[in-house]
Scaffold this motif. Sequence first.
Motif, mmCIF file in Angstrom:
data_model
loop_
_atom_site.group_PDB
_atom_site.id
_atom_site.type_symbol
_atom_site.label_atom_id
_atom_site.label_comp_id
_atom_site.label_asym_id
_atom_site.label_seq_id
_atom_site.Cartn_x
_atom_site.Cartn_y
_atom_site.Cartn_z
ATOM 1 N N LYS A 22 -5.717 17.536 11.786
ATOM 2 C CA LYS A 22 -6.177 17.940 10.757
ATOM 3 C C LYS A 22 -6.374 19.480 10.701
ATOM 4 C CE LYS A 22 -10.272 15.892 8.982
ATOM 5 N NZ LYS A 22 -11.497 15.169 9.270
ATOM 6 N N CYS A 23 -6.074 20.179 9.816
ATOM 7 C CA CYS A 23 -6.234 21.463 9.569
ATOM 8 C C CYS A 23 -7.525 22.018 9.791
ATOM 9 C CB CYS A 23 -5.768 22.085 8.191
ATOM 10 S SG CYS A 23 -5.871 23.796 8.119
ATOM 11 N N ASP A 24 -7.796 22.873 10.601
ATOM 12 C CA ASP A 24 -9.218 23.543 10.782
ATOM 13 C C ASP A 24 -9.614 24.285 9.684
ATOM 14 O OD1 ASP A 24 -9.947 22.719 13.586
ATOM 15 O OD2 ASP A 24 -8.165 23.701 14.106
ATOM 16 N N ARG A 25 -8.815 24.660 8.847
ATOM 17 C CA ARG A 25 -9.362 25.317 7.504
ATOM 18 C C ARG A 25 -9.745 24.681 6.357
ATOM 19 N NH1 ARG A 25 -7.290 31.496 5.894
ATOM 20 N NH2 ARG A 25 -8.570 31.850 8.010
ATOM 21 N N CYS A 26 -8.755 23.640 5.742
ATOM 22 C CA CYS A 26 -8.735 22.856 4.762
ATOM 23 C C CYS A 26 -8.882 21.372 5.004
ATOM 24 C CB CYS A 26 -7.655 23.107 3.764
ATOM 25 S SG CYS A 26 -6.110 22.421 4.657
ATOM 26 N N GLY A 27 -8.710 21.029 6.433
ATOM 27 C CA GLY A 27 -8.849 19.506 6.642
ATOM 28 C C GLY A 27 -7.736 18.602 6.378
ATOM 29 N N TYR A 48 -3.583 25.476 11.824
ATOM 30 C CA TYR A 48 -3.640 25.476 10.293
ATOM 31 C C TYR A 48 -2.473 24.810 9.830
ATOM 32 C CZ TYR A 48 -7.176 29.042 11.282
ATOM 33 O OH TYR A 48 -8.332 29.746 11.811
ATOM 34 N N CYS A 49 -2.648 24.416 8.695
ATOM 35 C CA CYS A 49 -1.470 23.812 7.917
ATOM 36 C C CYS A 49 -0.563 24.734 7.279
ATOM 37 C CB CYS A 49 -2.065 22.881 6.647
ATOM 38 S SG CYS A 49 -2.796 23.862 5.379
ATOM 39 N N MET A 50 0.604 24.607 6.796
ATOM 40 C CA MET A 50 1.391 25.642 6.341
ATOM 41 C C MET A 50 0.591 26.612 5.480
ATOM 42 S SD MET A 50 4.295 27.322 6.400
ATOM 43 C CE MET A 50 5.694 26.492 6.983
ATOM 44 N N GLU A 51 -0.004 26.143 4.553
ATOM 45 C CA GLU A 51 -0.543 26.935 3.475
ATOM 46 C C GLU A 51 -1.680 27.976 3.940
ATOM 47 O OE1 GLU A 51 -1.455 28.030 -0.604
ATOM 48 O OE2 GLU A 51 0.201 27.145 0.436
ATOM 49 N N CYS A 52 -2.713 27.359 5.042
ATOM 50 C CA CYS A 52 -3.807 27.883 5.491
ATOM 51 C C CYS A 52 -3.062 28.945 6.670
ATOM 52 C CB CYS A 52 -4.777 27.043 6.142
ATOM 53 S SG CYS A 52 -5.590 25.948 5.056
ATOM 54 N N SER A 53 -1.953 28.552 7.358
ATOM 55 C CA SER A 53 -1.475 29.473 8.316
ATOM 56 C C SER A 53 -0.849 30.577 7.680
ATOM 57 C CB SER A 53 -0.219 28.665 9.020
ATOM 58 O OG SER A 53 0.344 29.513 9.803
HETATM 59 ZN ZN ZN Z 1 -5.200 24.100 5.588
#
Ligand code: ZN
Length: 119
Positions: A65-70, A95-100
Amino acid sequence: MNRFILYLLRWQLSTPILWLVVRQLGAGIIPTIIANVVGGCIFFWVDKFIFTSKAVELWQLKKGKCDRCGKLTDLWRLALTEGYDKRSEKYPKYYCMECSLTKTNELRRKGIKVRGKSK
Ligand SMILES: [Zn+2]
């Protein structure tokens, strides 16, 4: 991953030393020891560069799970680059690709050199 590929290439560099010594002195245990001593004297410095150089970025990957958007997906974390060392962070954030991409752009704005694509 870049560091691993660099390390595999470095092992190939020891091939000519081993080949030269074994060709000149034979394939016995003593020539092999000599070849490894010669290689060790050279590659100590090469290995030190590979494992301590900040020219190489270190990324850690996992699924979760992304630590920013979940979002539940493949996650990235920049652990090491020039001027940025988060290898021993107590609570590492992935982070996921987008949040990274958002995070690496934030780091770039702070003057930290991060390779790869930006948003
Ligand atoms: Zn994310």
